[in-house]
Scaffold this motif. Sequence first.
Motif, PDB file in Angstrom:
ATOM      1  N   ASN A 156     -37.528 -16.271 -10.026  1.00 59.58           N
ATOM      2  CA  ASN A 156     -36.712 -15.015 -10.010  1.00 59.58           C
ATOM      3  C   ASN A 156     -34.999 -15.639 -10.160  1.00 59.58           C
ATOM      4  N   SER A 157     -34.259 -15.450 -11.531  1.00 57.78           N
ATOM      5  CA  SER A 157     -33.114 -16.295 -11.698  1.00 57.78           C
ATOM      6  C   SER A 157     -31.992 -15.540 -11.223  1.00 57.78           C
ATOM      7  N   HIS A 158     -32.169 -13.931 -10.406  1.00 54.37           N
ATOM      8  CA  HIS A 158     -30.723 -13.242  -9.313  1.00 54.37           C
ATOM      9  C   HIS A 158     -31.132 -14.141  -8.315  1.00 54.37           C
ATOM     10  N   SER A 159     -31.830 -14.561  -7.747  1.00 51.14           N
ATOM     11  CA  SER A 159     -32.814 -15.506  -6.840  1.00 51.14           C
ATOM     12  C   SER A 159     -31.965 -16.514  -6.584  1.00 51.14           C
ATOM     13  N   VAL A 160     -31.962 -17.083  -7.803  1.00 54.79           N
ATOM     14  CA  VAL A 160     -31.259 -18.965  -7.713  1.00 54.79           C
ATOM     15  C   VAL A 160     -30.487 -18.862  -7.451  1.00 54.79           C
ATOM     16  N   LYS A 161     -29.608 -17.971  -8.653  1.00 54.76           N
ATOM     17  CA  LYS A 161     -28.175 -17.846  -8.771  1.00 54.76           C
ATOM     18  C   LYS A 161     -27.749 -17.556  -6.450  1.00 54.76           C
ATOM     19  N   ARG A 162     -27.878 -17.043  -6.163  1.00 53.22           N
ATOM     20  CA  ARG A 162     -26.976 -16.271  -5.398  1.00 53.22           C
ATOM     21  C   ARG A 162     -27.552 -17.832  -3.927  1.00 53.22           C
ATOM     22  N   LEU A 163     -28.626 -18.600  -4.562  1.00 53.19           N
ATOM     23  CA  LEU A 163     -29.602 -19.680  -3.753  1.00 53.19           C
ATOM     24  C   LEU A 163     -27.774 -20.675  -4.139  1.00 53.19           C
ATOM     25  N   ALA A 164     -28.115 -20.718  -5.844  1.00 53.37           N
ATOM     26  CA  ALA A 164     -27.036 -21.478  -5.889  1.00 53.37           C
ATOM     27  C   ALA A 164     -25.986 -21.814  -5.611  1.00 53.37           C
ATOM     28  N   SER A 165     -25.184 -20.124  -5.127  1.00 52.56           N
ATOM     29  CA  SER A 165     -23.999 -19.848  -4.734  1.00 52.56           C
ATOM     30  C   SER A 165     -23.889 -20.471  -3.553  1.00 52.56           C
ATOM     31  N   LEU A 166     -24.965 -20.198  -2.190  1.00 55.95           N
ATOM     32  CA  LEU A 166     -24.898 -20.838  -0.727  1.00 55.95           C
ATOM     33  C   LEU A 166     -25.024 -21.766  -1.060  1.00 55.95           C
ATOM     34  N   GLY A 167     -25.466 -22.949  -1.787  1.00 53.85           N
ATOM     35  CA  GLY A 167     -24.747 -24.051  -1.961  1.00 53.85           C
ATOM     36  C   GLY A 167     -24.175 -25.083  -2.238  1.00 53.85           C
ATOM     37  N   GLU A 168     -23.470 -24.085  -3.091  1.00 54.82           N
ATOM     38  CA  GLU A 168     -22.238 -24.653  -3.188  1.00 54.82           C
ATOM     39  C   GLU A 168     -21.225 -24.160  -1.666  1.00 54.82           C
ATOM     40  N   TYR A 169     -21.405 -22.877  -1.190  1.00 54.33           N
ATOM     41  CA  TYR A 169     -20.532 -22.988   0.278  1.00 54.33           C
ATOM     42  C   TYR A 169     -21.020 -24.416   0.924  1.00 54.33           C
ATOM     43  N   ILE A 170     -22.680 -24.738   1.392  1.00 57.01           N
ATOM     44  CA  ILE A 170     -22.556 -24.665   1.988  1.00 57.01           C
ATOM     45  C   ILE A 170     -21.949 -26.366   1.880  1.00 57.01           C
ATOM     46  N   ALA A 171     -21.641 -27.270   0.716  1.00 57.33           N
ATOM     47  CA  ALA A 171     -21.630 -28.338   0.497  1.00 57.33           C
ATOM     48  C   ALA A 171     -20.625 -28.632   0.234  1.00 57.33           C
ATOM     49  N   GLN A 172     -20.008 -27.130  -0.117  1.00 57.55           N
ATOM     50  CA  GLN A 172     -17.743 -27.135   0.562  1.00 57.55           C
ATOM     51  C   GLN A 172     -17.537 -27.794   2.058  1.00 57.55           C
ATOM     52  N   ASP A 173     -18.301 -26.649   3.147  1.00 57.70           N
ATOM     53  CA  ASP A 173     -18.038 -26.825   3.781  1.00 57.70           C
ATOM     54  C   ASP A 173     -18.698 -28.432   4.806  1.00 57.70           C
ATOM     55  N   PHE A 174     -19.489 -28.359   4.356  1.00 59.30           N
ATOM     56  CA  PHE A 174     -19.798 -30.153   4.910  1.00 59.30           C
ATOM     57  C   PHE A 174     -19.192 -31.207   4.230  1.00 59.30           C
ATOM     58  N   ILE A 175     -18.468 -31.024   3.089  1.00 58.98           N
ATOM     59  CA  ILE A 175     -17.555 -31.896   2.575  1.00 58.98           C
ATOM     60  C   ILE A 175     -16.066 -31.493   4.007  1.00 58.98           C
ATOM     61  N   HIS A 176     -15.562 -30.620   3.705  1.00 58.97           N
ATOM     62  CA  HIS A 176     -14.549 -30.704   4.716  1.00 58.97           C
ATOM     63  C   HIS A 176     -14.673 -30.516   6.072  1.00 58.97           C
ATOM     64  N   TYR A 177     -15.919 -30.735   6.708  1.00 56.31           N
ATOM     65  CA  TYR A 177     -16.140 -31.341   8.008  1.00 56.31           C
ATOM     66  C   TYR A 177     -16.137 -32.530   8.465  1.00 56.31           C
ATOM     67  N   SER A 178     -16.715 -32.922   7.041  1.00 53.25           N
ATOM     68  CA  SER A 178     -17.342 -34.485   6.932  1.00 53.25           C
ATOM     69  C   SER A 178     -15.329 -35.820   6.063  1.00 53.25           C
ATOM     70  N   GLU A 179     -14.495 -34.469   5.982  1.00 51.78           N
ATOM     71  CA  GLU A 179     -13.017 -35.232   6.056  1.00 51.78           C
ATOM     72  C   GLU A 179     -12.179 -34.918   6.786  1.00 51.78           C
ATOM     73  N   GLN A 180     -13.154 -34.214   7.660  1.00 54.19           N
ATOM     74  CA  GLN A 180     -11.922 -34.005   9.027  1.00 54.19           C
ATOM     75  C   GLN A 180     -12.345 -35.247  10.199  1.00 54.19           C
ATOM     76  N   ASP A 181     -13.814 -35.504   9.725  1.00 49.74           N
ATOM     77  CA  ASP A 181     -14.233 -36.607  10.594  1.00 49.74           C
ATOM     78  C   ASP A 181     -13.927 -37.669  10.408  1.00 49.74           C
ATOM     79  N   LEU A 182     -14.005 -37.935   9.364  1.00 51.38           N
ATOM     80  CA  LEU A 182     -13.186 -38.819   8.849  1.00 51.38           C
ATOM     81  C   LEU A 182     -11.649 -39.307   9.060  1.00 51.38           C
TER      82      LEU A 182
END
Length: 80
Positions: A42-68
Motif C-alpha cells: 500500500n504505497s499511500h500507507s508506506v509514504k505516511r509511515l515514512a513521514s512518521l519515520g522522518e518525524y521520529i528521527a528528527q525528534d530523536f536527534i533533537h533530544y539526543s543533541e540536548q542530552d549531549l
Amino acid sequence: QPVSNTPANELLEDYSFSISVELERLSYFDELFRAIKNNADNSHSVKRLASLGEYIAQDFIHYSEQDLEQLQAQKGGDNE
C-alpha cells in the motif's frame, strides 16, 4: 557506614533515565519499520509511515543533541 555521593547519584539517575528514553524511542523505530514491512503493498500507507519515520528521527536527534549538550555542560562545570 556508606558514604553518599549525591551528585554522582543524580548523574547516574539522569543517565539511567536517558537510556530508558532512548530505548522507548528505539521501540518506535521498531514498530515503524514493522508497519512499513507489513504495508509495503500500500504505497499511500508506506509514504505516511515514512513521514512518521522522518518525524521520529528528527525528534530523536533533537533530544539526543540536548542530552549531549547537557552532559558536556556538566563536564565543563566539573573542570572549574
